[in-house]
Design an enzyme around this catalytic site. Structure first.
Site, mmCIF file in Angstrom:
data_model
loop_
_atom_site.group_PDB
_atom_site.id
_atom_site.type_symbol
_atom_site.label_atom_id
_atom_site.label_comp_id
_atom_site.label_asym_id
_atom_site.label_seq_id
_atom_site.Cartn_x
_atom_site.Cartn_y
_atom_site.Cartn_z
ATOM 1 N N ASP A 1 5.950 -0.786 -0.813
ATOM 2 C CA ASP A 1 7.214 -1.234 -1.538
ATOM 3 C C ASP A 1 7.041 -2.682 -1.439
ATOM 4 O OD1 ASP A 1 8.310 0.737 -2.590
ATOM 5 O OD2 ASP A 1 9.693 1.048 -1.158
ATOM 6 N N HIS B 1 4.698 0.348 3.064
ATOM 7 C CA HIS B 1 4.224 -1.057 2.775
ATOM 8 C C HIS B 1 3.659 -1.595 2.625
ATOM 9 C CE1 HIS B 1 8.590 1.419 3.395
ATOM 10 N NE2 HIS B 1 9.241 0.057 3.244
#
Length: 264
Positions: A62, A207
C-alpha cells in the site's frame, strides 16, 4: 406527605447500573451497526485469500505517505524475479507520477487505494464512485491501463462499498497475512509473522514506506521461495468468475458438477 427511605446500598447499585447502561449505549451506538452487519445473513466480504492447491501467494504494497524506499523495493523484486501489486492512493499518484510509471514499466500491477484515503464505509455510494473513478483515471492517464483491483483504506468496508466497487469494475481485496510493518517493531518480527502465517493462496500486506522494508523484504522472499511458494500479482491469484467467498473471506471456485453447491 409520604417520605420514601432508600437504602444507601440500593441507591449506590442503582447509580452504578445507570452509568453502566449509559456507557453501553454510547459504545454500541458506535459499533452496534457493525455487529449487526456481521451477524446479518447478507453480509458481503472482500477477498482475503484464495483457495488453491497450488503453492501460490501474493505480496502487496500500500502506498500513501512517501516513496523513499520504493526504488529499493523495485530493485529487490527484480533481483528475485518477483512481480507484485501496488495499491496507490490518488494524492500519492499526484505527488509521484514518475514512480507510478516506473512501477508499471517494471512489470508490477497497480491497484486503486482510493483518492483521499477515507473510511469508505462512512461514504455514500456517490462518494465511493468519486473516490474510485478519480484515482482510476489518474492511474490510467499515466499507465494506459485501468486498475481492476481495489483495496479500501484501513481495511474498512461495508456492503455498499463492495457492491459499488463491483459495479465500477473492481474486485475488492483485503489480506489474510498482515505484516504489521507500520508498527516498526524491527526486521525479525515482520519476517516471522509473515512466514509463519503464510499458506497457499495467501495475500500479504506490506507498505512501501515501512521503515525496515528494504531489510525484511529479501528475507521474506528468500524464505517463501525456499519453501516452494511462487509469488504472483494478486490478479494472477484470484478467481475471476464462477466463485464465491466463504465466511472467512477465502475465495473459492464454484464446483458446477455438484448440484448441492448453493450460493447465498
Amino acid at each position: 406527605m409520604k417520605v420514601i427511605l432508600i437504602n444507601k446500598k440500593k441507591l449506590l447499585l442503582f447509580l452504578i447500573l445507570i452509568l453502566f447502561f449509559s456507557g453501553s449505549m454510547i459504545y454500541f451506538n458506535d459499533i452496534g451497526y457493525k455487529v449487526l452487519e456481521v451477524l446479518a445473513s447478507d453480509k458481503m466480504l472482500p477477498i482475503y485469500s484464495v483457495n488453491t492447491e497450488e503453492k501460490k501467494v501474493a505480496i502487496s504494497f500500500d502506498a500513501a505517505w512517501g516513496d523513499q524506499f520504493t526504488d529499493g523495493i523495485l530493485d529487490i523484486l527484480d533481483k528475485y524475479k518477483v512481480k507484485t501489486t501496488f495499491f496507490l492512493v490518488g494524492f500519492w499518484v499526484d505527488r509521484y507520477p514518475d514512480m507510478v510509471k516506473k512501477i508499471y514499466e517494471r512489470g508490477h500491477e497497480i491497484g486503486n487505494h482510493s483518492t483521499t484515503h477515507p473510511h469508505m464505509s462512512k461514504l455514500s455510494r456517490e462518494e465511493i464512485i468519486k473516490e474510485l473513478n478519480t484515482t482510476g483515471e489518474k492511474i490510467y492517464n499515466i499507465t494506459g491501463k485501468r486498475p481492476n483491483l481495489f483495496r479500501p483504506p484501513f481495511g474498512d468496508y461495508n456492503n455498499t462499498l463492495i457492491k459499488t466497487a463491483k459495479e465500477c469494475g473492481y474486485y475488492t481485496i483485503q489480506w489474510d497475512v498482515d505484516s504489521l510493518d507500520w508498527k516498526e517493531l524491527g526486521v525479525k518480527p515482520v519476517v516471522d509473522r509473515v512466514t509463519r502465517n503464510i499458506k497457499n493462496g495467501s495475500i500479504v500486506l506490506f507498505h512501501n514506506n515501512a521503515k525496515y522494508v528494504l531489510e525484511y523484504l529479501p528475507l521474506v522472499i528468500e524464505k517463501l521461495q525456499k519453501e516452494g511458494y511462487k509469488i504472483v500479482p494478486i490478479s494472477e491469484l484470484i478467481i475471476k468468475k464462477d466463485y464465491y467467498i466463504d465466511h472467512t473471506g477465502r475465495q473459492r471456485k464454484i464446483d458446477k458438477s455438484k448440484s448441492n453447491n448453493c450460493i447465498k
